[in-house]
Design an enzyme around this catalytic site. Structure first.
Site, PDB file in Angstrom:
ATOM      1  N   HIS A 187       0.873  -1.165   0.000  1.00  0.00           N
ATOM      2  CA  HIS A 187       0.000   0.000   0.000  1.00  0.00           C
ATOM      3  C   HIS A 187       0.918   1.226   0.000  1.00  0.00           C
ATOM      4  O   HIS A 187       1.854   1.307   0.787  1.00  0.00           O
ATOM      5  CB  HIS A 187      -0.861  -0.009   1.272  1.00  0.00           C
ATOM      6  N   LEU A 188       0.846   2.085  -0.923  1.00  0.00           N
ATOM      7  CA  LEU A 188      -0.219   2.494  -1.794  1.00  0.00           C
ATOM      8  C   LEU A 188       0.270   2.329  -3.232  1.00  0.00           C
ATOM      9  O   LEU A 188       0.986   3.166  -3.744  1.00  0.00           O
ATOM     10  CB  LEU A 188      -0.578   3.949  -1.491  1.00  0.00           C
TER      11      LEU A 188
END
Length: 254
Positions: free
Chosen positions: A213-214
């Site tokens: 993430h991200l």
């Protein structure tokens, strides 16, 4: 724009251009600064003495080769566009590796490789393996999952929400048969799916992986979470029999 026919052009390339195109939805005007015309390519095989060397061409004008990239002349090999290979640099590089290994006594072929495709539009389009339409034409039963790019968390930070991801999964097992994406970093995300396909991983391994993430690749989790459940062979065959009987209350087989 697909299935569009240029009708007329006004302006000067490099300054201002208005292109009128005819589409299924009627005439549309496209404005821009530059006009690029790509009319396709043909094999560069004219007047190089192929007939004297005993190298034959096929019906499309490409050098006739076997799956090992051997030509009709002993000891002569062909690679890349002139041999009718998909017109990508990465395919020509792999053609070279196939010829190199075969000349050293190997037995590599072109018909068992997984060739990826990327069109660097904005946003880019990437695909690998079977498309949904190709699976239908080949009679391969599949399950299809789709996810809008706006559902990928990274796009909320980058505002690159155009496009979607689509996965084609075998209906009989959990093999990944194909992947298509139009969206930011599509080629990079496609490469991750291609790696899983080369490793014969079931889609569930990628679905349940801890992805960073991200990133755009993080969207593979929710995409593969949308894969419909597998239908048992007996249930599938029963549904086909019901559909063939023409009953109006046949279960929906999608």
């Amino acid at each position: 724009m697909l299935n569009a026919r240029p009708a007329n052009v006004h302006g000067l390339s490099g300054d201002a251009i208005t292109l009128t195109v005819q589409t299924n939805k009627g005439d549309q005007a496209v404005e821009g600064s530059d006009l690029l015309v790509a009319v396709g390519r043909v094999a560069n095989v004219a007047d190089i003495g192929l007939e004297k060397a005993g190298v034959e061409l096929d019906a499309r004008g490409y050098v006739r080769v076997t799956k090992r990239l051997e030509t009709t002349a002993s000891g002569v090999w062909a690679i890349g566009e002139c041999a009718g290979s998909p017109q990508f640099t990465h395919v020509s590089v792999d053609d070279f590796r196939i010829v190199r290994d075969n000349m050293a006594g190997g037995d590599r072929r072109t018909d068992d490789r997984l060739v990826p495709y990327v069109m660097f539009t904005d946003p880019p389009l990437a695909r690998v393996g079977l498309s949904e339409a190709e699976a239908e034409r080949q009679g391969v039963e599949v399950r299809v999952a789709k996810l809008l790019m706006s559902r990928v968390l990274r796009t909320q930070a980058t505002d690159e929400t155009q496009g979607f991801m689509k996965a084609v999964i075998s209906a009989r097992d959990d093999r990944i048969l194909g992947f298509t994406m139009i969206g930011s970093e599509a080629g990079e995300v496609m490469a991750a799916v291609q790696t899983a396909m080369l490793g014969a991983l079931p889609y569930t391994r990628l679905r349940d992986a801890v992805l960073t993430h991200l990133t755009m690749a993080e969207g593979l989790g929710p995409l593969l979470g949308n894969v419909p459940p597998r239908v048992a062979r007996e249930d599938s065959e029963a549904r086909h029999r019901v559909c063939e009987d023409g009953l109006k209350n046949a279960p929906d087989n999608e």
